[in-house]
Design a protein around this motif. Structure first.
Motif, PDB file in Angstrom:
ATOM      1  N   GLU A  12       5.300  -3.773  -8.502  1.00 36.70           N
ATOM      2  CA  GLU A  12       5.465  -2.350  -8.181  1.00 36.70           C
ATOM      3  C   GLU A  12       6.032  -2.186  -6.776  1.00 36.70           C
ATOM      4  OE1 GLU A  12       1.574  -0.868 -10.773  1.00 36.70           O
ATOM      5  OE2 GLU A  12       1.403  -1.189  -8.614  1.00 36.70           O
TER       6      GLU A  12
ATOM      7  N   GLU B 289       0.833  -1.186   0.000  1.00 33.92           N
ATOM      8  CA  GLU B 289       0.000   0.000   0.000  1.00 33.92           C
ATOM      9  C   GLU B 289       0.872   1.242   0.000  1.00 33.92           C
ATOM     10  OE1 GLU B 289      -1.993  -0.662   3.653  1.00 33.92           O
ATOM     11  OE2 GLU B 289      -3.508  -1.964   2.769  1.00 33.92           O
TER      12      GLU B 289
ATOM     13  N   ARG C 105       2.833   6.889 -12.077  1.00 35.60           N
ATOM     14  CA  ARG C 105       1.442   7.345 -12.173  1.00 35.60           C
ATOM     15  C   ARG C 105       0.785   7.304 -10.793  1.00 35.60           C
ATOM     16  NH1 ARG C 105      -0.664   3.935 -16.274  1.00 35.60           N
ATOM     17  NH2 ARG C 105       0.633   5.144 -17.665  1.00 35.60           N
ATOM     18  N   LYS C 106       1.036   6.253 -10.046  1.00 42.30           N
ATOM     19  CA  LYS C 106       0.431   6.103  -8.724  1.00 42.30           C
ATOM     20  C   LYS C 106       1.039   7.047  -7.694  1.00 42.30           C
ATOM     21  CE  LYS C 106      -1.095   1.353  -9.370  1.00 42.30           C
ATOM     22  NZ  LYS C 106      -1.056  -0.026  -8.882  1.00 42.30           N
ATOM     23  N   MET C 107       2.291   7.461  -7.904  1.00 44.70           N
ATOM     24  CA  MET C 107       2.979   8.322  -6.948  1.00 44.70           C
ATOM     25  C   MET C 107       2.843   9.800  -7.284  1.00 44.70           C
ATOM     26  SD  MET C 107       6.446   6.127  -6.345  1.00 44.70           S
ATOM     27  CE  MET C 107       7.059   7.102  -4.977  1.00 44.70           C
TER      28      MET C 107
ATOM     29  N   ARG D 127      -1.107   8.520   0.156  1.00 44.49           N
ATOM     30  CA  ARG D 127      -0.904   9.894  -0.284  1.00 44.49           C
ATOM     31  C   ARG D 127      -0.968  10.801   0.937  1.00 44.49           C
ATOM     32  NH1 ARG D 127      -4.482   8.424  -4.986  1.00 44.49           N
ATOM     33  NH2 ARG D 127      -3.001   8.169  -6.690  1.00 44.49           N
TER      34      ARG D 127
ATOM     35  N   ARG E 248       3.855   2.675 -14.213  1.00 43.97           N
ATOM     36  CA  ARG E 248       2.691   2.525 -13.340  1.00 43.97           C
ATOM     37  C   ARG E 248       2.951   3.102 -11.954  1.00 43.97           C
ATOM     38  NH1 ARG E 248       1.626  -3.588 -14.716  1.00 43.97           N
ATOM     39  NH2 ARG E 248       1.744  -3.711 -12.455  1.00 43.97           N
ATOM     40  N   LEU E 249       4.158   2.865 -11.417  1.00 40.97           N
ATOM     41  CA  LEU E 249       4.506   3.418 -10.105  1.00 40.97           C
ATOM     42  C   LEU E 249       4.504   4.938 -10.145  1.00 40.97           C
ATOM     43  CD1 LEU E 249       7.472   1.500  -8.419  1.00 40.97           C
ATOM     44  CD2 LEU E 249       5.357   2.252  -7.366  1.00 40.97           C
TER      45      LEU E 249
ATOM     46  N   VAL F 127      -3.322   3.850  -2.073  1.00 41.75           N
ATOM     47  CA  VAL F 127      -3.149   3.360  -3.432  1.00 41.75           C
ATOM     48  C   VAL F 127      -2.582   1.950  -3.307  1.00 41.75           C
ATOM     49  CG1 VAL F 127      -1.937   3.691  -5.613  1.00 41.75           C
ATOM     50  CG2 VAL F 127      -2.644   5.671  -4.277  1.00 41.75           C
ATOM     51  N   ASN F 128      -3.277   0.976  -3.859  1.00 37.07           N
ATOM     52  CA  ASN F 128      -2.774  -0.400  -3.829  1.00 37.07           C
ATOM     53  C   ASN F 128      -1.690  -0.575  -4.883  1.00 37.07           C
ATOM     54  OD1 ASN F 128      -4.415  -1.546  -1.772  1.00 37.07           O
ATOM     55  ND2 ASN F 128      -6.124  -1.452  -3.179  1.00 37.07           N
ATOM     56  N   LEU F 129      -0.685  -1.345  -4.544  1.00 34.11           N
ATOM     57  CA  LEU F 129       0.409  -1.646  -5.456  1.00 34.11           C
ATOM     58  C   LEU F 129       0.397  -3.128  -5.792  1.00 34.11           C
ATOM     59  CD1 LEU F 129       3.298   0.307  -3.676  1.00 34.11           C
ATOM     60  CD2 LEU F 129       1.900   1.086  -5.593  1.00 34.11           C
TER      61      LEU F 129
END
Length: 112
Positions: A36, A21, A82-84, A24, A79-80, A30-32
């Motif tokens: 990732e 997880e 984008r999530k970060m 933010r 992808r990481l 945000v699940n990883l």
């Protein structure tokens, strides 16, 4: 260039990270994926030190070899990032040309 050894590891203790997880600043989660998460832990373990694709492929080597290509790490990094990403600011994962990827400290904003 040789990969960083344990003597170069940052002071962040990633061994305590057991959940995939990412939180933010507003507290939202945000699940990883496993890949990732493993790459993020590796990057955090060698903070600011660039890690090669080959090294990061070893980090995710628990994957089925048929699923791994030379671009697997690149896709996981995308992808990481984008999530970060926060408020349009760049994620703290830098591409080190000719070497690989590194986790970099966030730059304070004018409002910080």
């Amino acid at each position: 260039m040789a990969e960083p050894g344990p003597e170069h590891a940052c002071e962040i203790d990633c061994r305590g990270l057991v959940r995939r997880e990412l939180f933010r600043p507003d507290g939202s989660m945000v699940n990883l994926t496993a890949g990732e998460f493993n790459i993020l832990v590796a990057l955090a373990s060698y903070m600011t030190r660039p890690l090669s694709r080959d090294f990061l492929l070893d980090v995710i080597s628990n994957r089925d070899p048929r699923e791994i290509s030379e671009h697997t790490v690149d896709n996981l990094i995308v992808r990481l990032r984008r999530k970060m990403q926060l408020d349009g600011a760049a994620a703290p994962i830098a591409t080190v040309r000719g070497v690989g990827y590194a986790l970099v400290p966030l730059q304070p904003t004018a409002s910080s």
